[in-house]
Write a protein that holds these residues in place. Sequence first.
Motif, PDB file in Angstrom:
ATOM      1  N   ASN A 422       0.711  -1.338   0.094  1.00  0.00           N
ATOM      2  CA  ASN A 422      -0.216  -0.007  -0.178  1.00  0.00           C
ATOM      3  C   ASN A 422       0.995   1.596  -0.609  1.00  0.00           C
ATOM      4  OD1 ASN A 422      -1.938  -1.625   0.153  1.00  0.00           O
ATOM      5  ND2 ASN A 422      -2.847  -1.187   1.969  1.00  0.00           N
ATOM      6  N   TYR A 423       0.484   2.447  -0.814  1.00  0.00           N
ATOM      7  CA  TYR A 423       1.236   3.335  -0.701  1.00  0.00           C
ATOM      8  C   TYR A 423       0.677   4.396   0.306  1.00  0.00           C
ATOM      9  CZ  TYR A 423       3.678   7.879  -2.917  1.00  0.00           C
ATOM     10  OH  TYR A 423       4.229   8.813  -2.893  1.00  0.00           O
ATOM     11  N   VAL A 424       1.423   4.891   0.996  1.00  0.00           N
ATOM     12  CA  VAL A 424       2.149   5.843   1.994  1.00  0.00           C
ATOM     13  C   VAL A 424       2.310   7.137   1.452  1.00  0.00           C
ATOM     14  CG1 VAL A 424       2.798   6.269   4.819  1.00  0.00           C
ATOM     15  CG2 VAL A 424       1.917   3.950   3.582  1.00  0.00           C
ATOM     16  N   MET A 459      -3.997   3.093  -1.423  1.00  0.00           N
ATOM     17  CA  MET A 459      -3.502   4.138  -0.737  1.00  0.00           C
ATOM     18  C   MET A 459      -3.813   4.171   0.672  1.00  0.00           C
ATOM     19  SD  MET A 459      -3.117   7.481  -2.872  1.00  0.00           S
ATOM     20  CE  MET A 459      -2.268   8.088  -1.705  1.00  0.00           C
ATOM     21  N   GLU A 460      -2.645   4.560   1.775  1.00  0.00           N
ATOM     22  CA  GLU A 460      -2.853   4.355   2.953  1.00  0.00           C
ATOM     23  C   GLU A 460      -3.677   5.532   3.442  1.00  0.00           C
ATOM     24  OE1 GLU A 460      -1.801   2.268   5.805  1.00  0.00           O
ATOM     25  OE2 GLU A 460      -1.307   0.777   4.609  1.00  0.00           O
ATOM     26  N   ARG A 461      -4.410   5.055   4.770  1.00  0.00           N
ATOM     27  CA  ARG A 461      -5.562   6.712   4.706  1.00  0.00           C
ATOM     28  C   ARG A 461      -4.596   7.304   5.931  1.00  0.00           C
ATOM     29  NH1 ARG A 461      -8.266   9.147   1.037  1.00  0.00           N
ATOM     30  NH2 ARG A 461      -9.575  10.462   2.882  1.00  0.00           N
ATOM     31  N   SER A 470      -8.871  11.951  -6.107  1.00  0.00           N
ATOM     32  CA  SER A 470      -9.140  10.279  -6.222  1.00  0.00           C
ATOM     33  C   SER A 470      -7.608   9.491  -7.007  1.00  0.00           C
ATOM     34  CB  SER A 470     -10.051  10.060  -8.088  1.00  0.00           C
ATOM     35  OG  SER A 470      -9.668  10.808  -8.671  1.00  0.00           O
ATOM     36  N   ALA A 471      -8.536   8.269  -6.545  1.00  0.00           N
ATOM     37  CA  ALA A 471      -7.133   6.926  -6.344  1.00  0.00           C
ATOM     38  C   ALA A 471      -8.152   6.030  -7.121  1.00  0.00           C
ATOM     39  CB  ALA A 471      -7.222   6.393  -5.057  1.00  0.00           C
ATOM     40  N   VAL A 472      -7.129   5.323  -7.585  1.00  0.00           N
ATOM     41  CA  VAL A 472      -6.788   4.173  -8.611  1.00  0.00           C
ATOM     42  C   VAL A 472      -5.957   2.991  -9.253  1.00  0.00           C
ATOM     43  CG1 VAL A 472      -6.908   3.272 -11.215  1.00  0.00           C
ATOM     44  CG2 VAL A 472      -7.965   5.621 -10.942  1.00  0.00           C
ATOM     45  N   THR A 473      -6.496   1.834  -8.361  1.00  0.00           N
ATOM     46  CA  THR A 473      -5.744   1.062  -8.360  1.00  0.00           C
ATOM     47  C   THR A 473      -5.400   0.036  -9.311  1.00  0.00           C
ATOM     48  OG1 THR A 473      -7.164  -0.970  -7.537  1.00  0.00           O
ATOM     49  CG2 THR A 473      -6.181   0.885  -5.809  1.00  0.00           C
TER      50      THR A 473
END
Length: 479
Positions: A422-424, A459-461, A470-473
């Motif tokens: 997960n991206y931080v 992404m990590e909150r 917005s985020a796309v995996t």
Amino acid sequence: MCTIIGRKQEIAELTRRYESGRAEFIAIYGRRRVGKTFLINEVLHDNMVFHHTGLSPYDRKRKVTLKDQLQNFHFSLIRHGLEGIAQPKSWMEAFFLLEQLLERQDNGTRQVVFIDELPWMDTPRSAFLTALESFWNGWGCSRHNLCFVVCGSATSWMLDNIINNKGGLYGRLTCEMKLSPFTLLECKQFFENRKISMTPYNIIQAYMILGGIPFYLDCFNPTLSLAQNIDALFFNPKAKLSDEFERLFNSVFDDASGCMKIIRMLSKRHAGFKRDDIARGTSINPNGDFTKKLKALIASDFITKYVPFGNNNNEEYYKLSDCFCWFWLHFKENPGVTEQNYWQQHMKEPEITSWRGIAFEEVCLQHIQQIKMALQIAGVASKESSLVVSGNDGAEGMQIDLLIDRADDIVNVCEMKYSKSNYVMKKSYAEKLVRRIDALEQIQPEKTFHLTFVTVYPMERNAYSDIVTSAVTADELFR
């Protein structure tokens, strides 16, 4: 018929043309190794009365001549039943012999004629196009049961001489078709069909190296890991793709060395260079031939051309967009890479980690439609571009590889981040992104900018992630 992965629209169109009941002249083009021959053979093979493949110009010892090509065509005529004939001395005579063969075999049913790698047959001063024009205009177009299919990997030749022909073949094509590399989803389906177990994470890594080229994917050994397969294809003794880069360019471009110079120049910066910069960096005269090289590389999907975001003077940039070439130039042409099992031994080292970041960005750039679908803006017209601003003592530089400039006056500022977990978001990077958005708002104050992250895993909150609209995996890239 073998199982064909993807290509549903192409199969439907070929089938429709085959069943049309009228003369069809079909041209199929696309990057070498993308599966053109396989598609045509699988869909139309049962009704093929003549199949010929031009001789490859890639020969280390000598150039392939008109005589060689005519001899090869002569052998194809004999194989398909035209016996007792002398070798033709010109293409005009060769196509006349093909007419005789087809007339002898004509029983009223559909006759499929397939000529593969058509550009290879057009040797200098051979009058090949004149003979092809005579064959179709003087004979083929009136044969209602004839389905004439040609294809070629030299995409620029196909576009200039067949599809956009301004002479006797102008407007004569009844169907043109460009075959594109596989998407990530189609790669997943391909591996499943071949009983090759691959996680989505590994499929993305394979795409970073090989792109969506079916021929390369088909070289995978299902008993080996991804890293073992990469070593077997590139780094081990007798690797299957050990000379693929040179072979690829020599078989497609007239001036292969010049085109390779351009590719090597573009590999130095992901955002690419302006035309004059490329000419200076390669020492190639920026004349008409240089323009033809750039157009040929674009047509074959090796490079792309774009105007940087917010640039109103249409100053065009050219960038390398072929995943295979990125990988080759970073590792195969790196003199420091000497180990037989290089990929297995260096997977976690900085050189590969740094390359993965660029390679993942390129995978995302080739799946913009999937990103738009994930953002639920697939139906909104948009223009995609990049932006590079050089820094100086008074201002911070920035590079953005994807801006989706939408017709609804919103711009998605896409940050593509490759990570194994997960991206931080870190504080320093979040502050940098805020400054970047502020700078973009100064460039085009009438636009609203949405910061969009494309990551392998979610992404990590945290305290800094709220700046992301917005985020796309990666899972959504497989749509």
